[in-house]
Every structure is written in C-alpha cells, then in structure tokens.
Design a protein around this motif. Sequence first.
Motif: not given
Length: 267
Positions: A196-216
Amino acid sequence: MAPTIKVDKVQENLKTKLFGKYMFFSREVGSTNDWAKELAELDAPEGTVAIAETQTAGRGRLGRKWHSPKGGLWFSIILKPNLKPTETVKLVFLASLAVAETIRELYSLKAETKWPNDVIVDGRKVCGILLEMKTVGERVIYAVIGVGINVNIDIEKEFPRELWEKATSLEVVLGKKIVLETFFKALLEKMESLYQVFLEGGFSPVLAKWKAYASFLGCEVEVSSGDEKFEGVALDVNGGGALVLKLKDDTVKHVFAGDLSLKIKGC
Ligand code: BT5
C-alpha cells in the motif's frame, strides 16, 4: 504426518484485505513460482498465495537451484500492480524489507537487507526473493514474487557443505524452532501494508527503510555477473534500485539489479 504449516491457522484473524485471502497449499510442488503463474493464468485474484512444504525444483535467479526442504517457508504471491515493468522490479525490495522487518519485530534479530534480493542474518543468507512477471509491451499482466525463507531448518543436516558458510536459518540463530503460521501471518500483513505504501507513496519510503536495514552500504564489495566483475565501495542504492558503486579508479558506476550477485569484502 501433519503438515508443517496449516493454511487455515494462517488465515485465522489474518488482518489483510488481499494478501493470503486465497491460499493454495501443497505438500510438494516443483516450484511455487510456476504454480502461482499457472494460477495467475487461470485468473487468480491479486494476493493469491501458492505455498508448499517442499519444492523439488525450487529455483533462484538464472535457474540456480534453491534448496527447499521441510521446515522452510516457500511461497509465491500474485500481484497485479498498475505499473511499468521497470517499476514492478522494485517489488523485490519491498519483499526483502518485509521479511527483514518481520524477523526483527518478532524475534529481535538483526536481519539485514542485501542488494539485490537477499535477507541476511549473522552475515548469512536466510532468505532469497525471485520476481517473475508476464508483460505485454509496457503493461504488467501479473507479477509473481517468490519468497524462500530458511525457518526451521538444520542447515548442516539439510544443505550441501558449500552452503554451510553461506546460509543460515532462523532455527540456527535462535536455537529453537518457531511457529511457522505466526511468522507467515505477520509477514503477509507486513507485505500488504508495504505494498500500500508503495502504490500510494511510491518507492522512496520503501527504499529508505530498506537502506536503513542494509549493512553493506559504505563497504567494499565485489559485484559479479557471469564473467564480469566490478570491485569498489557500495555508496548507495538509487531511486531506480541500482547500486551506486565507487570503483578503484574513483569513477562512479551504476549497476542495475538484474542477475547480479554481491559479495561483501570488508567494511
Ligand atoms: C534467490 O536466488 O535467492 C531466489 C530464491 C527464491 C526462492 C523462492 S522459494 C519460493 C519460490 N519458488 C521458487 O522456485 N523460487 C522462489 P539467487 O540470488 O540466484 O540465489 C541462489 C543461490 O543461493 C544458489 O545458487 C545457492 O548458492 C544459494 N542457495 C540455494 N538454496 C538456498 C537456501 N535455501 N538458503 C540460502 N541459500 C541458498
């Protein structure tokens, strides 16, 4: 013997509108991605899940073998987003973020996302994602997100030696088995809310969280695709899902996900 996962238990009080409302379970299939594609061809609605106790032909990208013994969570979900193929590939980030976040919230483990399609715990792969889609021109007819998670698996007993250092399971890191239904229910709810976040708010909020969990990010990495290899520092993942890599000669290269693998060499 009772199945390792009971679909009716997953669906009991499941707080989703779409994800998992229709769920097909089998003791054994070739690949749940193939099964989900067959269901999609039969017009199965968005959110339909195909799940199996074991897969005899589970696969990763480029047809690589995906080990799928009893005790894991091997499932595929059908989505029909009104997006172009280049946007739809971003669902891989959504799925790995959902897995990492669910593992963190339920078991307090430091699950991390790793570009392009993995979730790792203790530096080892606990989950892989395989996205496939049917397109006509620029239109996506359906996408199938295949998710494989090593849950209640004794890695040294079930997997070949070459994977002992590379793979782990929730059972190995927690030192105990977990209830598959509880985990799967939470994961479906998380996936749907991120969708829902992705469809309504686009990729940025998903990517921001994904990056917060990316250790590399910030680490020295090696990216390989077939015979091609690039080494450098992983600077970022951009809004298109591409890895931004600073090469040894200080030039910056954008690497698009596709069928690449990433090895972390040092941080
Ligand atoms: C992936 O491919 O990581 C995607 C895996 C997707 C599996 C799911 S299960 C449900 C659905 N149905 C399917 O048929 N597939 C999906 P890739 O990045 O190409 O990684 C594959 C590599 O991971 C293999 O070559 C092995 O080195 C390693 N591997 C194989 N099985 C593994 C496992 N269970 N856990 C961790 N690593 C594994």
